[in-house]
Design an enzyme around this catalytic site. Structure first.
Site, PDB file in Angstrom:
ATOM      1  CD1 TRP A 158      -2.353   1.313   0.657  1.00  0.00           C
ATOM      2  CD2 TRP A 158      -1.379   2.836   2.281  1.00  0.00           C
ATOM      3  NE1 TRP A 158      -3.561   2.921   0.998  1.00  0.00           N
ATOM      4  CE2 TRP A 158      -2.492   3.087   1.965  1.00  0.00           C
ATOM      5  CE3 TRP A 158      -0.319   2.552   2.749  1.00  0.00           C
ATOM      6  CZ2 TRP A 158      -2.458   4.705   2.539  1.00  0.00           C
ATOM      7  CZ3 TRP A 158      -0.051   4.076   3.484  1.00  0.00           C
ATOM      8  CH2 TRP A 158      -1.373   4.553   3.230  1.00  0.00           C
ATOM      9  CG  ASP A 177     -13.047   9.358  -1.851  1.00  0.00           C
ATOM     10  OD1 ASP A 177     -13.160   8.762  -1.269  1.00  0.00           O
ATOM     11  OD2 ASP A 177     -12.514   9.143  -3.144  1.00  0.00           O
ATOM     12  CG  ASP A 178     -14.963   6.275   3.080  1.00  0.00           C
ATOM     13  OD1 ASP A 178     -16.566   6.023   2.983  1.00  0.00           O
ATOM     14  OD2 ASP A 178     -14.266   5.349   3.305  1.00  0.00           O
ATOM     15  CE  LYS A 235     -10.956   6.283  -4.944  1.00  0.00           C
ATOM     16  NZ  LYS A 235     -10.216   7.795  -4.678  1.00  0.00           N
ATOM     17  CD1 TRP A 236     -15.548  -1.079  -8.016  1.00  0.00           C
ATOM     18  CD2 TRP A 236     -17.050  -1.193  -8.720  1.00  0.00           C
ATOM     19  NE1 TRP A 236     -16.197  -2.681  -6.944  1.00  0.00           N
ATOM     20  CE2 TRP A 236     -17.141  -2.488  -8.155  1.00  0.00           C
ATOM     21  CE3 TRP A 236     -17.388  -1.196  -9.825  1.00  0.00           C
ATOM     22  CZ2 TRP A 236     -17.773  -3.121  -8.617  1.00  0.00           C
ATOM     23  CZ3 TRP A 236     -18.286  -1.845  -9.985  1.00  0.00           C
ATOM     24  CH2 TRP A 236     -18.590  -3.433  -9.423  1.00  0.00           C
ATOM     25  CG  ASP A 237     -11.747   2.432  -2.113  1.00  0.00           C
ATOM     26  OD1 ASP A 237     -10.266   1.521  -2.810  1.00  0.00           O
ATOM     27  OD2 ASP A 237     -11.486   3.912  -2.157  1.00  0.00           O
ATOM     28  CG  ASN A 266     -10.261   0.836   1.048  1.00  0.00           C
ATOM     29  OD1 ASN A 266      -9.014   1.210   0.365  1.00  0.00           O
ATOM     30  ND2 ASN A 266     -11.778   1.449   0.688  1.00  0.00           N
ATOM     31  CB  CYS A 274      -9.818   2.598  -6.373  1.00  0.00           C
ATOM     32  SG  CYS A 274      -9.627   3.562  -5.063  1.00  0.00           S
ATOM     33  CG  ASP A 277      -5.119   5.560  -0.901  1.00  0.00           C
ATOM     34  OD1 ASP A 277      -5.185   5.526  -2.050  1.00  0.00           O
ATOM     35  OD2 ASP A 277      -5.448   4.595  -0.034  1.00  0.00           O
TER      36      ASP A 277
HETATM   37  C1  GLA Z   1      -9.008   4.366  -0.518  1.00  0.00           C
HETATM   38  C2  GLA Z   1      -9.183   5.451  -1.596  1.00  0.00           C
HETATM   39  C3  GLA Z   1      -8.763   6.212  -1.114  1.00  0.00           C
HETATM   40  C4  GLA Z   1     -10.109   6.537  -0.496  1.00  0.00           C
HETATM   41  C5  GLA Z   1     -10.568   5.620   0.654  1.00  0.00           C
HETATM   42  C6  GLA Z   1     -11.693   6.083   1.326  1.00  0.00           C
HETATM   43  O1  GLA Z   1      -8.085   4.166   0.393  1.00  0.00           O
HETATM   44  O2  GLA Z   1      -7.853   5.048  -1.703  1.00  0.00           O
HETATM   45  O3  GLA Z   1      -9.007   7.332  -2.713  1.00  0.00           O
HETATM   46  O4  GLA Z   1     -11.160   6.781  -1.845  1.00  0.00           O
HETATM   47  O5  GLA Z   1     -10.390   4.659   0.352  1.00  0.00           O
HETATM   48  O6  GLA Z   1     -12.070   5.045   2.243  1.00  0.00           O
END
Ligand code: GLA
Length: 731
Positions: free
Chosen positions: A198, A365-366, A475-477, A479, A525, A547
């Site tokens: 990461w 975003d989130d 934006k499709w994340d 995590n 993402c 990130d």
């Molecule tokens: C991940 C993405 C970030 C952001 C966060 C939001 O880390 O890579 O760009 O969208 O999640 O929680």
């Protein structure tokens, strides 16, 4: 015809761009590799087939010694019948045995290229692409392997995939299936890989091959930050411009393995495919399994040409999005600017600034859904968090549109929080195992995307929003990586299918969204660039690269990424380095230069910029609007990649397809005291054209620029940079 067949010697020759790939069917019925390299003009190639009979090489019953399975180079390697190097496929039969012996049965050559059901695949018109389908069969089980090889008129690329069909009468288990195998009769190679973590994705590493097996893999359910589904075998000493290079990439976003084996005869076998660890697929009579596609690229002029072949392949034959050839909206993403701490007013304030500065899209975003104030809740509840956004997503989108901006929204579709309405209703919808705890990553669980009803529900929730709000981008994340990979609905004997079914479910959700919203721009993402793979590009024409938005770190991350993936796919934003853990004060203009190597945007709180920064943003935005087409469609030349030496430069240029325009960018990570001017030689220009550079106030002949080079403006501070634009003068 790009694909020819010589029936006497049973030689196949596949011409693709300036490369040729050849093999023959030997007397034992095995496809035996002959050649992959610069274009050949003859089919008279069977002399390359040289069985190397060795001690300890078993011979099939009743057959001559030269048919020993490990005596020759292979296209697809048997298992358990005498070829001891890496096998291509392992089928466990009804007796529980795993010998798998596949031999030629038939072939056909077709124009164009069939789709792969449920999986990403390259494509091309009937004029551009030809496909050879080679059917092999294992007599004992009746299992057929249909190997597909596709050629591309303009590119030195062979696309390969395998379909496995059980034509027998008993159920069998597929334990391993490689997508492409490549044999060489020597081992003078280095192994080039992209590893990472990461915030530190796609670091290049080159190591000499050694005897035995060398492998990179993901067992995390996603392609991962740790290893990219790509590797190259490069001639020792090869560089950006010189040397023979073989690159292999898998169009797949889940568990993969790339392995290279050097045997006792110094031969090399390379293979890429689904990771066989925790994989198995039940094939009842008549059932089939399609393995993901692999692409093989050959370059006789170093890594630069390999990269450009991958870039052209992905841009022209893999990315389907309607956004492929369009100008990507210059975006502002609020994540680094606000994290979870925002409300409608704050977002609108950022949007107003963005509009005033010439940006084109705001991405929320989130933190906009459920009751999401931090990362501990609400994944799976894709409805608006009204306390933050009282007018709803539709209301916010309208306001943003009114400012002249497009609106984009963040999702993490494959995830679920324990604290969510979805989890309350369906606690068995996450991946989990009976009698074991559920591990959390970033406080979240992973949905069981192998279940159609789970995919249906996420699709329903997302559609509800997309139907009612003008969301033009998502934006499709993703995590976290997968643990306790079991599905509540599959029988015990089929639990090893879950990893792959998870990927198929994720692809299916993408496919359904794109079918319903064909104009939607998806940016992939995964905790930064943890799912930056060619499979994803089939759905998402751009992917968030990392990130880590520190411009100096990004140089290396984007360098590694650019080995395989084009600039038009690399999400790259200018961020506010005051908010970075590194706290490196990279000059603001340099952050623009580095982000302009990819899909440009901003990731900061625009309302907190000072006048100087705002003026610089205006300048960057002007450059982007003027030169974005070069990044989107240009050919990339990495002219210098010296990240570490004090005084070293990192220089790259995008050259337009007609070679009449060039955007050159240079960054000096660390300056020398008493710095001296540096010269750099360009590449890929038309030698006879004269190129004007307004920043330097003069013009040069292409030939001069490529051989004598051009002096860069003097850079005197760590992290300084410059950009030069050259354009051909009218004759
Ligand atoms: C991940 C993405 C970030 C952001 C966060 C939001 O880390 O890579 O760009 O969208 O999640 O929680």
């Amino acid at each position: 015809m790009a694909i020819s067949f010589e029936p006497q010697k049973r030689v196949f020759k596949l011409d693709s761009g300036n490369a040729t790939y050849a093999f023959l069917i030997d007397s034992g019925g095995y496809p035996s590799h002959l050649y992959f390299g610069p274009k050949l003009e003859t089919l008279d190639l069977d002399y390359l087939h040289r069985p190397m009979i060795r001690a300890f090489s078993p011979v099939p019953e009743g057959r001559p010694a030269e048919e020993a399975p490990d005596a020759v180079l292979r296209e697809f390697a048997t298992h358990g019948v005498g070829d001891y190097a890496l096998s291509s496929a392992v089928v466990r039969d009804a007796h529980g045995n795993t010998a798998t012996d596949m031999r030629y049965r038939s072939h056909r050559i077709l124009r164009g290229k069939p789709k792969l059901p449920g999986l990403p695949a390259t494509f091309g018109s009937e004029e551009e692409v030809e496909t050879l389908e080679l059917t092999l069969a294992d007599e004992a089980t009746g299992v057929e392997f249909i190997l597909a090889y596709s050629t591309f008129r303009e590119l030195p690329v062979i696309a390969r995939s395998v379909r496995v069909v059980n034509r027998g009468t008993a159920t069998v288990q597929l334990e391993k299936i490689g997508s492409a195998l490549l044999d060489f009769d020597h081992c003078e190679f280095e192994f080039l890989q992209l590893w990472g973590a990461w915030g530190r994705e796609r670091v290049t590493e080159r190591t000499p091959l050694r005897h035995g097996i060398q492998a990179i893999a993901s067992n995390r359910g996603l392609s991962s930050h740790q290893h990219n589904p790509f590797f190259a075998l490069v001639e020792p000493g090869s560089s950006e411009r010189f040397g023979w290079v073989y690159g292999m990439a898998l169009l797949y976003s889940g568990n993969f393995r790339a392995e290279v084996e050097v045997d006792q005869g110094n031969r090399t076998r390379a293979q890429i495919g689904i990771n066989p660890e925790d994989f198995e697929w039940e094939l009842t009579p008549g059932a089939e399994f399609v393995a993901p596609e692999a692409v093989l690229v050959f370059s006789d002029s170093g890594l630069g040409a390999m990269s450009r072949a991958f870039h052209d392949l992905f841009r022209n034959h893999l990315i389907r999005s309607r956004w492929r050839d369009r100008k990507r909206p210059l975006l502002i993403n609020n994540w680094e600017g606000t994290f979870f701490d925002f409300d409608q007013e704050k977002i609108l304030a950022i949007a107003r600034e963005a509009a005033a500065l010439g940006l084109e899209m705001l991405v929320l975003d989130d933190g906009w859904f459920g009751v999401r104030d931090d990362d501990r809740s609400s994944l799976g509840d894709w409805f608006v968090y009204e306390r933050k956004l009282p007018s709803g997503i539709d209301g916010l989108a309208r306001e943003i549109n009114r400012l002249g901006l497009k609106f984009g929204l963040w999702f993490e579709p494959e995830m679920i929080s324990r604290r969510s309405r979805l989890y309350e209703q369906h606690p068995d919808w996450c991946l989990h195992l009976p009698d074991r705890g559920r591990s959390e990553g970033r406080n979240q669980l992973v949905l069981d995307m192998s279940r159609p009803e789970v995919v249906d529900e996420v699709f329903r929730q997302m559609s509800e929003l997309l139907d009612h709000a003008n969301i033009e981008y998502i934006k499709w994340d993703a995590n976290r990586h997968l643990t306790e990979v079991g599905s509540a609905v599959l029988p015990p004997g089929r639990q090893k299918e879950v990893f792959h079914r998870f990927v198929l479910g994720t692809y299916d959700l993408h496919e359904r969204l794109l079918e319903r919203y064909p104009e939607l721009l998806i940016e992939g993402c995964s905790g930064g660039g943890g799912r930056f793979d060619a499979g994803m590009l089939y759905y998402a024409p751009q992917i968030w690269t990392s990130d880590n938005t520190d411009a100096i770190d990004r140089l290396r991350i984007q360098y590694g990424t650019s080995l395989v993936y084009p600039g038009s796919t690399m999400g790259a934003h200018v961020s506010d380095c005051r908010r970075h853990p590194e706290n490196r004060q990279t000059p603001f203009p340099t952050r623009g230069v580095v982000a302009m190597a990819g899909t440009f945007g901003y990731e900061l709180d625009l309302t907190r910029m000072n006048e100087e920064e705002r003026a610089e943003i205006r300048r960057q935005v002007r450059w982007y609007h003027q030169y974005h087409h070069l990044v989107e469609q240009g050919q990339l030349y990495r002219l210098r990649s010296d990240f570490d030496t004090p005084g070293g430069y990192v220089v790259w240029a995008y050259v337009s397809p007609d070679r009449r325009e060039v955007l050159l960018s240079a960054v000096q990570p660390r300056c020398l005291l008493n710095e001296i001017p540096r010269r750099v030689r360009l590449d890929g220009l038309a030698p006879e054209l004269r190129y004007r550079c307004d920043e330097l106030g003069r013009s040069f002949l292409g030939n001069t620029l490529m051989n004598a080079g051009v002096e860069l403006p003097l850079l005197v501070h760590d992290g300084d940079s410059c950009q030069l634009y050259f354009h051909a003068e009218e004759e």
